[in-house]
Every structure is written in C-alpha cells, then in structure tokens.
Design a protein around this motif. Sequence first.
Motif, PDB file in Angstrom:
ATOM      1  N   TYR B  88       0.839  -1.191   0.000  1.00 41.83           N
ATOM      2  CA  TYR B  88       0.000   0.000   0.000  1.00 41.83           C
ATOM      3  C   TYR B  88       0.873   1.238   0.000  1.00 41.83           C
ATOM      4  O   TYR B  88       1.846   1.330   0.751  1.00 41.83           O
ATOM      5  N   GLY B  89       0.521   2.174  -0.859  1.00 42.23           N
ATOM      6  CA  GLY B  89       1.291   3.404  -0.917  1.00 42.23           C
ATOM      7  C   GLY B  89       2.510   3.310  -1.814  1.00 42.23           C
ATOM      8  O   GLY B  89       3.162   4.309  -2.070  1.00 42.23           O
ATOM      9  N   ARG B  90       2.824   2.082  -2.264  1.00 43.89           N
ATOM     10  CA  ARG B  90       3.971   1.960  -3.172  1.00 43.89           C
ATOM     11  C   ARG B  90       3.534   2.288  -4.592  1.00 43.89           C
ATOM     12  O   ARG B  90       2.365   2.557  -4.863  1.00 43.89           O
ATOM     13  N   ARG B  91       4.498   2.243  -5.508  1.00 44.64           N
ATOM     14  CA  ARG B  91       4.157   2.570  -6.887  1.00 44.64           C
ATOM     15  C   ARG B  91       3.227   1.506  -7.478  1.00 44.64           C
ATOM     16  O   ARG B  91       3.247   0.353  -7.056  1.00 44.64           O
ATOM     17  N   LEU B  92       2.473   1.909  -8.494  1.00 46.82           N
ATOM     18  CA  LEU B  92       1.536   1.012  -9.162  1.00 46.82           C
ATOM     19  C   LEU B  92       2.256  -0.204  -9.741  1.00 46.82           C
ATOM     20  O   LEU B  92       1.762  -1.327  -9.722  1.00 46.82           O
ATOM     21  N   VAL B  93       3.482   0.037 -10.222  1.00 45.49           N
ATOM     22  CA  VAL B  93       4.239  -1.043 -10.873  1.00 45.49           C
ATOM     23  C   VAL B  93       4.506  -2.202  -9.904  1.00 45.49           C
ATOM     24  O   VAL B  93       4.495  -3.361 -10.290  1.00 45.49           O
ATOM     25  N   ASP B  94       4.768  -1.851  -8.628  1.00 50.65           N
ATOM     26  CA  ASP B  94       5.042  -2.904  -7.654  1.00 50.65           C
ATOM     27  C   ASP B  94       3.856  -3.847  -7.506  1.00 50.65           C
ATOM     28  O   ASP B  94       4.000  -5.067  -7.512  1.00 50.65           O
ATOM     29  N   THR B  95       2.667  -3.258  -7.388  1.00 50.09           N
ATOM     30  CA  THR B  95       1.489  -4.109  -7.222  1.00 50.09           C
ATOM     31  C   THR B  95       1.246  -4.917  -8.495  1.00 50.09           C
ATOM     32  O   THR B  95       0.838  -6.065  -8.444  1.00 50.09           O
ATOM     33  N   LEU B  96       1.554  -4.300  -9.617  1.00 50.21           N
ATOM     34  CA  LEU B  96       1.369  -4.975 -10.899  1.00 50.21           C
ATOM     35  C   LEU B  96       2.209  -6.248 -10.951  1.00 50.21           C
ATOM     36  O   LEU B  96       1.750  -7.325 -11.315  1.00 50.21           O
ATOM     37  N   LEU B  97       3.469  -6.097 -10.535  1.00 47.65           N
ATOM     38  CA  LEU B  97       4.404  -7.214 -10.593  1.00 47.65           C
ATOM     39  C   LEU B  97       3.989  -8.332  -9.629  1.00 47.65           C
ATOM     40  O   LEU B  97       3.964  -9.510  -9.982  1.00 47.65           O
ATOM     41  N   VAL B  98       3.639  -7.926  -8.414  1.00 43.25           N
ATOM     42  CA  VAL B  98       3.268  -8.924  -7.406  1.00 43.25           C
ATOM     43  C   VAL B  98       2.006  -9.669  -7.810  1.00 43.25           C
ATOM     44  O   VAL B  98       1.952 -10.903  -7.761  1.00 43.25           O
ATOM     45  N   THR B  99       0.986  -8.921  -8.253  1.00 41.96           N
ATOM     46  CA  THR B  99      -0.248  -9.612  -8.612  1.00 41.96           C
ATOM     47  C   THR B  99      -0.063 -10.456  -9.869  1.00 41.96           C
ATOM     48  O   THR B  99      -0.701 -11.491 -10.020  1.00 41.96           O
ATOM     49  N   PHE B 100       0.857 -10.052 -10.741  1.00 42.40           N
ATOM     50  CA  PHE B 100       1.145 -10.884 -11.907  1.00 42.40           C
ATOM     51  C   PHE B 100       1.751 -12.219 -11.461  1.00 42.40           C
ATOM     52  O   PHE B 100       1.398 -13.290 -11.962  1.00 42.40           O
ATOM     53  N   GLY B 101       2.651 -12.145 -10.489  1.00 48.12           N
ATOM     54  CA  GLY B 101       3.218 -13.367  -9.930  1.00 48.12           C
ATOM     55  C   GLY B 101       2.151 -14.256  -9.320  1.00 48.12           C
ATOM     56  O   GLY B 101       2.122 -15.471  -9.542  1.00 48.12           O
ATOM     57  N   ALA B 171     -10.576   5.712   0.134  1.00 55.20           N
ATOM     58  CA  ALA B 171     -10.150   5.867  -1.254  1.00 55.20           C
ATOM     59  C   ALA B 171      -9.850   7.338  -1.559  1.00 55.20           C
ATOM     60  O   ALA B 171      -8.896   7.652  -2.260  1.00 55.20           O
ATOM     61  N   GLN B 172     -10.684   8.212  -1.003  1.00 57.71           N
ATOM     62  CA  GLN B 172     -10.532   9.630  -1.329  1.00 57.71           C
ATOM     63  C   GLN B 172      -9.293  10.235  -0.658  1.00 57.71           C
ATOM     64  O   GLN B 172      -8.519  10.925  -1.302  1.00 57.71           O
ATOM     65  N   ASN B 173      -9.114   9.933   0.593  1.00 63.40           N
ATOM     66  CA  ASN B 173      -7.973  10.489   1.311  1.00 63.40           C
ATOM     67  C   ASN B 173      -7.624   9.571   2.487  1.00 63.40           C
ATOM     68  O   ASN B 173      -8.178   9.684   3.583  1.00 63.40           O
ATOM     69  N   ALA B 174      -6.713   8.654   2.244  1.00 66.59           N
ATOM     70  CA  ALA B 174      -6.424   7.610   3.217  1.00 66.59           C
ATOM     71  C   ALA B 174      -5.903   8.197   4.531  1.00 66.59           C
ATOM     72  O   ALA B 174      -6.305   7.773   5.615  1.00 66.59           O
ATOM     73  N   GLU B 175      -5.033   9.202   4.438  1.00 67.54           N
ATOM     74  CA  GLU B 175      -4.444   9.767   5.660  1.00 67.54           C
ATOM     75  C   GLU B 175      -5.483  10.463   6.521  1.00 67.54           C
ATOM     76  O   GLU B 175      -5.526  10.279   7.743  1.00 67.54           O
ATOM     77  N   ALA B 179      -6.693   9.579  10.222  1.00 65.96           N
ATOM     78  CA  ALA B 179      -6.658  10.562  11.300  1.00 65.96           C
ATOM     79  C   ALA B 179      -8.004  10.661  12.000  1.00 65.96           C
ATOM     80  O   ALA B 179      -8.084  10.913  13.199  1.00 65.96           O
ATOM     81  N   LEU B 180      -9.066  10.389  11.221  1.00 63.69           N
ATOM     82  CA  LEU B 180     -10.403  10.465  11.809  1.00 63.69           C
ATOM     83  C   LEU B 180     -10.814   9.143  12.449  1.00 63.69           C
ATOM     84  O   LEU B 180     -11.945   8.962  12.843  1.00 63.69           O
ATOM     85  N   TYR B 183      -9.996   2.507  10.558  1.00 64.04           N
ATOM     86  CA  TYR B 183      -8.948   1.495  10.605  1.00 64.04           C
ATOM     87  C   TYR B 183      -8.724   1.001   9.179  1.00 64.04           C
ATOM     88  O   TYR B 183      -9.388   0.098   8.690  1.00 64.04           O
ATOM     89  N   SER B 184      -7.777   1.644   8.480  1.00 70.49           N
ATOM     90  CA  SER B 184      -7.701   1.462   7.027  1.00 70.49           C
ATOM     91  C   SER B 184      -7.282   0.036   6.665  1.00 70.49           C
ATOM     92  O   SER B 184      -7.635  -0.481   5.612  1.00 70.49           O
ATOM     93  N   ARG B 185      -6.550  -0.625   7.554  1.00 68.45           N
ATOM     94  CA  ARG B 185      -6.146  -1.990   7.251  1.00 68.45           C
ATOM     95  C   ARG B 185      -7.377  -2.891   7.058  1.00 68.45           C
ATOM     96  O   ARG B 185      -7.456  -3.675   6.124  1.00 68.45           O
ATOM     97  N   ARG B 186      -8.369  -2.715   7.951  1.00 66.17           N
ATOM     98  CA  ARG B 186      -9.571  -3.538   7.843  1.00 66.17           C
ATOM     99  C   ARG B 186     -10.367  -3.152   6.588  1.00 66.17           C
ATOM    100  O   ARG B 186     -10.915  -4.001   5.892  1.00 66.17           O
ATOM    101  N   VAL B 187     -10.418  -1.863   6.294  1.00 74.51           N
ATOM    102  CA  VAL B 187     -11.152  -1.415   5.108  1.00 74.51           C
ATOM    103  C   VAL B 187     -10.499  -1.993   3.853  1.00 74.51           C
ATOM    104  O   VAL B 187     -11.167  -2.516   2.964  1.00 74.51           O
TER     105      VAL B 187
END
Lengths: 439, 289
Positions: B88-101, B171-175, B179-180, B183-187
Amino acid sequence: MSDTKAKDDVGASSRISASASEELRKQTRRDVIRAGGVIAGGALLGAPMRAFAQKGGPIEVASMFDLTGNLNIYGVQCMNASKYAVDSINRDGGVLGRQLKLHTYDTQSKIELYSRYAQEIGSNDGIAAVVGCFTGASREAARPILSRHRKILFFPTIDEGGECDKFTFMQGTDCLQQEAPLINWAMKNVGKTFYIAAADYVYGHVATAWTKSLIAKAGGSIVGLEFIPLDVSDFGSTIRKIQTAGPAVVMSNLVGNNHIAFYRQFAAAELNNSIQIISPTFGLGNEQEVLSPKETKGIVVAYSYFETLDTPQNKAFVDGFRKAYPNAGPIPDAPAQVWNGWHQWKTAVEKAGSTDIDKVVAALESGTPYVGPSGNVYTDGPSHRNVQDVHLARINDQRQYEIFAKESQVKPSRDVVGAGSCDLTGKDRKSHRMIQPKF
Amino acid sequence: MGATVVVVFSVLTSVAILVLVSLGLAVIFGLMRIVNMAHGEFVMIGAFTVITLVQTLSFPVWLAILTAPLVSALIGVVVEMLLIRPLYGRRLVDTLLVTFGVSLILFQIAVNIFGTTSPGIATPLGALKIGTYSVSIYSSIFLPLAAIGLVGLLYLIFKRTRYGLLARATAQNAEMASALGVYSRRVNISTFALGCALAGLSGGLLAPIVAVSPSLGQNYVAQAFMTVVTGGPAFLVGTVVASALLGTIANIVSQVFTTLWGITALFLTAMVLIRFLPNGLSGSFRKQL
C-alpha cells in the motif's frame, strides 16, 4: 494437428528431470570418447567397431512426448502406448531377432525441448527410429533436426497436411480422410445445407478449404461460414447466425478449450435437437468429457481408431494396454497410431532386412500392409501418409462413441491446399521440408 | 422481428458478461489503486468452485454459484495479508508485478489440481422460443438480470452501509480517514476481498456457459481491463456505462460481420475513447461511484 495448445503452454517447471540430465551427461561423455576415437584411429577403425556394436545388442529407438506440463493429457497416453508397443514387439521376439531398447524423453509441453531432445537423439548413432511429437509446432521443431541426422520419424496425430520430408511418416488421418466420409454421410442421411464454424488459424483454414471443396463436389451448399479466433468463448452471435441461415448440418472445425463453449451454448439454445453437428476435431481435446452427455449426444465424428472397434486385433490391443496401464483414461486415435507406427516400422525393417534408413523408407514406401487395432494400414508412398479405414461414430448419452459406419482404405491427399503437391517417390524424393498451405 | 429480439438478447448477454467480469477489477482498482493482474485467476477459482461442487458433491448449481464468491474471497484475504499489504502506498508497478506473480502461481496450481480438461456442467434453465429462433434462458435472461442485481447491490453497499462510507473515505484520502479513526487496514482487506468475491461470482456465473479450464480467466481479463480503463474514475457507474457501450458495439459488429471484427471493434472503440477522454467515460461525472 493443432498448434493451439502450445499457445497455452506455461510449462510445468523449467528444471530438467534427473533422468534427462543424466541422459545428457552420458551422451556428452560418449560423444567425447567417440570423437577422441575418430581422431586417434581414423574412420577406418570406427566403422567396424560400430558394426560390431550393432550385431548382438538391442536396437535403440526413441519416443518423445509431453509427460508433464499442460499438454500431458495427450502425451502420457501416447508414451504409454509407445512403451506398450515396444514391450509387445520384444515379447514377440523383437525386430530382426534383436530386442528393442526404448529411450523416452519428456518434452514437458515445451517446444524448445523438442529441438533439444531431437538434437540428442540425432547425435546418438545407435537410435534407429523415433515415434513422437504431438502438435504440428512440436513436430516442426524436432523434424528438421531429426531429418538432418537421418532419423526416421513417425508422427501420430491428425493434421492438415503439407509435411513433405523423405524421413517422416504421418500416421494420423488428414483433412480429406476425415472430412470426406463425414460430408458424404451427412449428404446422404441428414441434408444438403451446411454451416461451417472454424478455428481462425492454420488448421481451421485448411480444414475449411477441404470442407468447401468436398461439399461442392458432393452437390451440397454452404449457407454460412465463420472463422472464430481461438480465444473466443462467447458464441452468441455465431449461434444467432446459424439460426438465421438454417442449415441442416453444422461442420465444426473448431479447436481448443475455449471453443468447447460452442457446443455448450449450441445445446443451451436447444439447437442440437434440430441441427446435426459433424466434426473432424471433436474429441481431440476430450470434448466429450468436458461437456455433459446431453450436450454431446448425437454429434458425429470420424477417426481411424476408436476404442470401441470390434475386431480381434483391437481387443488384443486394448486388453494388453489395460493390463499394462490399468488406470489410464480413454484411448483416442493418437496412441493407436503410435502402436501402428512401431509395428509398421518393424514390418518395414524386416522386409528391408536392415535398419538402414534408406532401405526402411523404401520398404515403407512399397506399401507393406499391417493389420493393427484400427484395421489394415499401409503407407502411401508419394505422401508418406497412411491409407487406412475411417470409422464414423456417434456420441451416445454415456459419453461413448457408437461406431455406425466404416469407409475402408481411405486414401490420403497428396495435395497441399493452395500450394501444389508432395510426391516423395517422384519429384520430392530428396525433400526435407514442410510445404505451407495457402488459403 | 424474431431476429431483432434474438440480437437484442445477444447484446444483453455480451454486456452482462462484461459487467460481471469487470466489476471485481473495478472495485479493487477504483478504491485501492491496485491493478490486480490476478483478477482472471479469481474468476477461474469461482468457476472451478462451481463445477467441483456440482460434480463431486452434487450441489445444486445455484447454491454452488453462491458459494463461488466465498471461496474466491477467502483466497483473496490470504493473498492480501501475505502479499498485497506491504505494497500500500507503493508505486503502481510494484502491485502490478506482485499480482502478476500471484496470477502465474494460481494458474499453475489449478493446472496441477484440475489438469487441463475437467468435466463441466450443462447450461441450466433450457431455451426460449422466439419465432423460428431459440435462445438460452440462462445466458439471455438470467445473466443480464444477475448483472443488474449485482450492480444494484453494490450501489446499496457503497451508499448505505458503514463499510461503504469508510471505503469511499479511505479511497478519497487515506491519511485523513486514518486521522479520523478509520482502521484502514480492515477497510483495505474488506475491499480486496469484495473485489475477489465479485470476480469469483462472475466465474461461477460463467461456468455453465463455457468450458472451464485454468486459462478461463485469462480470456476475459483483457476485456475487463479495457472496460475498467474506459470506465474511468467512477468505478461502478463507469464500468456499467463502459460495458454497455463496448459490449453493444462488439456484439452488433460480430452480428453484422464476424466475431473477429467484433473484438476488433471493441478494442478500437476503447482506444479512441481513451485518446479523446483520457480520464475515461466517467471522468466528467460528478458522482464518484
């Protein structure tokens, strides 16, 4: 016949099996020793040594099929048949009084391994014959290499034609042998209007060229034709078009897993009650196992061999096979052609009195008959293809083929669609090439 | 007349299939910015769930279809915890590679378990006569209804439930959401599971009309990507609009010409749309759903 499965090839693993790498090591060592011998003693010494080695020991032969990876659904049964055929020849006294020793190669559903193992087989002087390869692509990877090393190859699968190699023999039926009996039967018993649905790649186009010319020759008419890409599995528009055209018969030259959906959606629209499907490809991918019996009931197919053939030769073949491999699945056409390949080679070697490739090829070309599980077969010299019986069968409601007609000794085609002909006893007697069909 | 009705049904089927196979991808991409290359494999898992349950445990086909999303979601949860979470928060390419694997692994596991040809199940519900034509009730009527129902259900989930609100906030503003007190991990895990469940359900629904094999998902995944990209930022409305447009064009062109031209038309339309509407069809929509 088809290259389609190869495109799905993902390969089980890239490691080389232990036995294969051992084989390679042995091979390399032997090559080094031999090379050393030639340098030291010259060719004069080498030749009598080899002749001596051939006298007493076994005749070495080879098979390569996909035992792993996603083409193993075809490969395993072919390899079983190959081992079974060699064992049974050995039990009956071997060839020229010598036992056969079969080298087996697992090509792992990988085209590059066909080339590599062909190279290995090619550089092994002992190996006298090869029965193997399944898809057209795998054959074209191995064939030129085997041919260059003067190894005879028997290819067991049905195909679209075009092979023109002095050292290669095509065991399976070609488009003409399968489609002519199907079309003639449909013309006589079902109706004269045809819709053709075909896979959009080389096999589908060549098969369809044959379908068109055979229907025209038989006096029927084609009311619709569609080529369908191999990755399509939504047949809604095709099924609508078939209904608009209203044919009596659908000729399916469809191939591959995605196209199996055609039969399912055809049945879901209940067209299977009113339109007859005939097909030279149905069953190759175990379509009758993937589909349910009510979806496939009544589809008519044509192959040389069916497990249900009621002849003493087939009974002996099936009984022995089941005894050797009790858990193996259904036996389609290709394994029976593997058996035929070994036996036709044996017959030819015994006629020639030698395993010398030129003499064996000449003996095969002379058309010595062999009565095997599929009936009488013999090689048609100019095309290097089998003249064989073709049986028509209907799928019943238990996923079984009910044979209802037989065309005896159907001749293969010597023509290649749109690209002339092949005559390996005449103009092409020195040919080692594949003629690409044009359409 | 008969022919027109049949063509309309056929168009509905094509659109429904596009909606079904795209929704899971759209939810995960729209809410998490993760391009799930293993989407097709989750579709395949759903399809295999259905044929396995029906063939070996004699489940009724409908019950099996409802089980499919559960199995896909379960596997999705495991994949999320093991592989996606650190990204989460990493570049799109990282998720692309991992999910491709992940896609390659799941595919090969399926080949090892099921082989390349498995007995499938016949299409239920029979056929409907329309003049001289007949069409499958399952693919012409049931699938479109299922797609409409599913879109409605998702709309309610995202509009009316607490999870929906939190997911949209994240989705709109994770931070800010964090802060409010969200629990974003569960979401995130819920959203990923929901996307996988939708993929599984589409596989389950497709199982009775296709031949199920390990490569099943790969055949749909390109079209699904095209639909999601064409759809744009409003992942639900965008996907529906894009499916309707692309599915209709593809089907009509296949009806008039051939299936090959139908697919060509689908990709051409998507290319032209992306050229002139780089933010997708829903780029100018005010609703972000």
